[in-house]
Design a protein around this motif. Sequence first.
Motif, PDB file in Angstrom:
ATOM      1  N   SER A 110      46.310  38.571  25.192  1.00  0.00           N
ATOM      2  CA  SER A 110      46.806  37.383  24.513  1.00  0.00           C
ATOM      3  C   SER A 110      46.365  37.472  23.057  1.00  0.00           C
ATOM      4  CB  SER A 110      46.289  36.088  25.124  1.00  0.00           C
ATOM      5  OG  SER A 110      45.361  36.312  26.106  1.00  0.00           O
TER       6      SER A 110
ATOM      7  N   ILE B 222      46.381  31.490  35.178  1.00  0.00           N
ATOM      8  CA  ILE B 222      45.193  32.315  34.924  1.00  0.00           C
ATOM      9  C   ILE B 222      44.482  31.854  33.661  1.00  0.00           C
ATOM     10  CG2 ILE B 222      44.369  34.651  34.416  1.00  0.00           C
ATOM     11  CD1 ILE B 222      46.842  35.748  35.729  1.00  0.00           C
TER      12      ILE B 222
ATOM     13  N   GLY C 267      40.663  31.993  27.461  1.00  0.00           N
ATOM     14  CA  GLY C 267      40.516  30.547  27.342  1.00  0.00           C
ATOM     15  C   GLY C 267      41.235  29.979  26.132  1.00  0.00           C
TER      16      GLY C 267
ATOM     17  N   SER D  18      44.471  29.887  25.291  1.00  0.00           N
ATOM     18  CA  SER D  18      45.671  29.094  25.601  1.00  0.00           C
ATOM     19  C   SER D  18      45.286  27.704  26.082  1.00  0.00           C
ATOM     20  CB  SER D  18      46.503  29.746  26.707  1.00  0.00           C
ATOM     21  OG  SER D  18      46.723  31.098  26.432  1.00  0.00           O
TER      22      SER D  18
ATOM     23  N   LYS E 221      39.201  34.358  35.114  1.00  0.00           N
ATOM     24  CA  LYS E 221      38.514  35.600  34.718  1.00  0.00           C
ATOM     25  C   LYS E 221      37.387  35.214  33.778  1.00  0.00           C
ATOM     26  CE  LYS E 221      42.753  38.405  34.415  1.00  0.00           C
ATOM     27  NZ  LYS E 221      43.507  39.234  33.447  1.00  0.00           N
TER      28      LYS E 221
ATOM     29  N   PHE F 254      44.441  43.279  35.454  1.00  0.00           N
ATOM     30  CA  PHE F 254      45.637  42.522  35.121  1.00  0.00           C
ATOM     31  C   PHE F 254      46.421  42.290  36.400  1.00  0.00           C
ATOM     32  CE2 PHE F 254      49.721  41.511  33.320  1.00  0.00           C
ATOM     33  CZ  PHE F 254      49.381  40.785  32.184  1.00  0.00           C
ATOM     34  N   VAL F 255      46.671  41.019  36.732  1.00  0.00           N
ATOM     35  CA  VAL F 255      47.291  40.707  38.018  1.00  0.00           C
ATOM     36  C   VAL F 255      48.724  40.206  37.857  1.00  0.00           C
ATOM     37  CG1 VAL F 255      45.065  40.215  39.104  1.00  0.00           C
ATOM     38  CG2 VAL F 255      46.384  38.346  38.100  1.00  0.00           C
TER      39      VAL F 255
HETATM   40  P1  IMP Z   1      44.097  33.229  27.677  1.00  0.00           P
HETATM   41  O1  IMP Z   1      44.630  32.416  26.551  1.00  0.00           O
HETATM   42  O2  IMP Z   1      43.520  34.534  27.206  1.00  0.00           O
HETATM   43  O3  IMP Z   1      43.155  32.486  28.571  1.00  0.00           O
HETATM   44  O4  IMP Z   1      45.338  33.712  28.489  1.00  0.00           O
HETATM   45  C1  IMP Z   1      45.878  32.981  29.482  1.00  0.00           C
HETATM   46  C2  IMP Z   1      47.308  33.391  29.720  1.00  0.00           C
HETATM   47  O5  IMP Z   1      47.506  34.802  29.549  1.00  0.00           O
HETATM   48  C3  IMP Z   1      47.641  33.090  31.164  1.00  0.00           C
HETATM   49  O6  IMP Z   1      48.191  31.805  31.281  1.00  0.00           O
HETATM   50  C4  IMP Z   1      48.633  34.167  31.482  1.00  0.00           C
HETATM   51  O7  IMP Z   1      49.931  33.727  31.130  1.00  0.00           O
HETATM   52  C5  IMP Z   1      48.247  35.326  30.616  1.00  0.00           C
HETATM   53  N1  IMP Z   1      47.395  36.254  31.396  1.00  0.00           N
HETATM   54  C6  IMP Z   1      46.070  36.444  31.311  1.00  0.00           C
HETATM   55  N2  IMP Z   1      45.639  37.340  32.209  1.00  0.00           N
HETATM   56  C7  IMP Z   1      46.736  37.729  32.881  1.00  0.00           C
HETATM   57  C8  IMP Z   1      46.959  38.644  33.962  1.00  0.00           C
HETATM   58  O8  IMP Z   1      46.048  39.269  34.521  1.00  0.00           O
HETATM   59  N3  IMP Z   1      48.248  38.746  34.397  1.00  0.00           N
HETATM   60  C9  IMP Z   1      49.304  38.071  33.841  1.00  0.00           C
HETATM   61  N4  IMP Z   1      49.132  37.206  32.853  1.00  0.00           N
HETATM   62  C10 IMP Z   1      47.871  37.037  32.369  1.00  0.00           C
END
Ligand code: IMP
Length: 172
Positions: free
Chosen positions: A74, A99, A103, A105, A129, A150-151
Amino acid sequence: MGEELKPLFSRKEIAQKVAWLASEISADYADKKLLLIGVLKGAFVFLADLIRHMTIPVEIDFVRIASYGSQKESLGEIKVTKELETSLEGKDVLIIEDIVDTGLSLKFLVDHISTKNPSSLKICALIDKKSRREVEIQVDYVGFDIEKGFVVGYGIDFDEKYRYLPEISVVD
Ligand code: IMP
Ligand code: MG
């Protein structure tokens, strides 16, 4: 073609976890005016299953945010690309996310939703995570904790692929 998928959580494990989350949430929000906000697109399958296990009335809305870049990381800049359509005034809001990774987002979303004056605001994520966190954010309801990887599947994509798969797998 391309990536290899390794099974992580089966349909049955997911179903049991979602039912458990719904019972916890139903108990905690009995007598409240609960509004679930699904974060598109990743949380749509999770939200759809979750509400069918709820034992209290709930309202539903959706929001979509985009962070730039469609790949596995991200990036910094985030914006709302589909705004909420419901008034949050006087409602107890629970964000439903697929997910939580860095953090970033969710931090953005919490700030955004807070400006709309909900009575309360909490977070439910199917997958956390924790070790990847870059900003502090409290996730109130967590389905599965995973270390890394990555899931995909169960609504969650890699470049718009694999959302339709009923189980959750790790992309290799
Ligand atoms: P953050 O802002 O880094 O917390 O990212 C959260 C968003 O990234 C999630 O809502 C997902 O859309 C995407 N994301 C993060 N990890 C994964 C993953 O392992 N698989 C698919 N999407 C992910
Ligand atoms: Mg997402």
